[in-house]
Design an enzyme around this catalytic site. Sequence first.
Site, PDB file in Angstrom:
ATOM      1  N   GLY A  28       0.804  -1.212   0.000  1.00 18.08           N
ATOM      2  CA  GLY A  28       0.000   0.000   0.000  1.00 18.08           C
ATOM      3  C   GLY A  28       0.835   1.259   0.000  1.00 18.08           C
ATOM      4  O   GLY A  28       0.312   2.370  -0.109  1.00 18.08           O
ATOM      5  N   GLY A  29       2.142   1.116   0.127  1.00 15.72           N
ATOM      6  CA  GLY A  29       3.040   2.261   0.096  1.00 15.72           C
ATOM      7  C   GLY A  29       3.471   2.599  -1.314  1.00 15.72           C
ATOM      8  O   GLY A  29       3.162   1.899  -2.274  1.00 15.72           O
ATOM      9  N   CYS A 119       9.586 -11.234   9.345  1.00 23.94           N
ATOM     10  CA  CYS A 119       8.428 -11.122   8.453  1.00 23.94           C
ATOM     11  C   CYS A 119       8.832 -11.418   7.015  1.00 23.94           C
ATOM     12  O   CYS A 119       8.149 -12.162   6.304  1.00 23.94           O
ATOM     13  CB  CYS A 119       7.815  -9.732   8.569  1.00 23.94           C
ATOM     14  SG  CYS A 119       6.320  -9.496   7.579  1.00 23.94           S
ATOM     15  N   GLY A 143       8.964  -4.117  -3.498  1.00 26.61           N
ATOM     16  CA  GLY A 143       9.461  -2.747  -3.542  1.00 26.61           C
ATOM     17  C   GLY A 143      10.679  -2.515  -2.680  1.00 26.61           C
ATOM     18  O   GLY A 143      11.019  -1.358  -2.395  1.00 26.61           O
ATOM     19  N   CYS A 216       5.176  -2.293  12.016  1.00 25.44           N
ATOM     20  CA  CYS A 216       3.762  -2.140  11.662  1.00 25.44           C
ATOM     21  C   CYS A 216       2.811  -2.400  12.822  1.00 25.44           C
ATOM     22  O   CYS A 216       1.767  -1.762  12.918  1.00 25.44           O
ATOM     23  CB  CYS A 216       3.414  -3.029  10.472  1.00 25.44           C
ATOM     24  SG  CYS A 216       3.575  -4.807  10.767  1.00 25.44           S
TER      25      CYS A 216
END
Length: 380
Positions: A28-29, A119, A143, A216
């Site tokens: 979403g970035g 993660c 990304g 996060c």
Amino acid sequence: MPLDQPTLNSLGIAKAPADTRVVVAMSGGVDSSVVAAMLAEEGYDVVGVTLQLYDHGAALAKKGACCAGRDIHDARRVAETMGFPHYVLDYEDTFRESVIDEFADAYLGGATPVPCIRCNERVKFRDLLETARDLDADCMATGHYIQRKMGARGPELHRAADPVRDQSYFLFSTTGEQLDYLRFPLGHLHDKAATRALAAKYGLPVADKPDSQDICFVPNGDYAAVIEKLRPDAAQPGAIVDMDGRELARHDGIINYTVGQRRGLGIGGLSEPLYVVKLDPDRRHVVVGPKSALATRLVPLREINWLGDAPLASRGEWHIGVKVRSTRPPREAILRPKANDLAEVELLTPEEGVSPGQACVFYDLDDTRVLGGGWIWRGY
């Protein structure tokens, strides 16, 4: 007469872009959004996937966090703008079991964990990568600011062109098999402004979205508050002691302290400032000492992931560069393999604040190549 070599596309695959399916991990970035848009514009068969990693309404979530509700919405808008399919996968249970629980337990054990590495290792580059294979994708793109380069023995991991944005510290545990399948289209860019310029060029709704700064699932960087929610009995009181074991003060739980910490110790009237030099969870002691006591030369490592061409144990010592913090440049060191996935690093220049639970990442001294790394622990 030699046969013609097949033409490789921009992702290094011998197919036309339209015949090449790419799963893009979309947070979403702006970074992952640009990757998806770039590949879609080049004509690739792009499939965007966003992971729901925790309950957006739970106390752990926060506005603007990676993979929170707003980010899923933003990833979906990018997919709609560029005209490719987008899916949201529920990985809450996997994320809690593989990342959050270990994060809490590590802090209770007096370590300073790096959950973003776990993660990548256990969720994105393991479970999500397998999902990409299940979708018949030819590769998975992210990304991340890191480079994948082809070497004499296959793909190699290299630092990003922009040292400020380089994320190699967080990706050291990427295996050779995973590297065969992964692509990092932003690693060659020289600054973040170039990424935002691309986002504006593609008309993406996230072009001006701020970068996320915190872990996060940790609101405002308050680790102790999160751990107390996860482990209600975590904050056990104990003693703050000097290096000879003399009690100087009391504390409300070692989860409130990290190695190298100076502020908030509640110790006054001393001739020199004191720092946290060690956490002893068995005794519930926070051990403090002078700044000089933070200097570390020998660093024991376990869970080694080795990405060099020759086997790790093929010789007694390796002269390499290492990072023990993501924000520090590689420093010269000697790597000594011990057994299986165990090793010891000798830093030629001692480092301050080295703590169990952090990563030590290996680099080629003469190149940008990442040679793997390991996890710092208390010793053999």
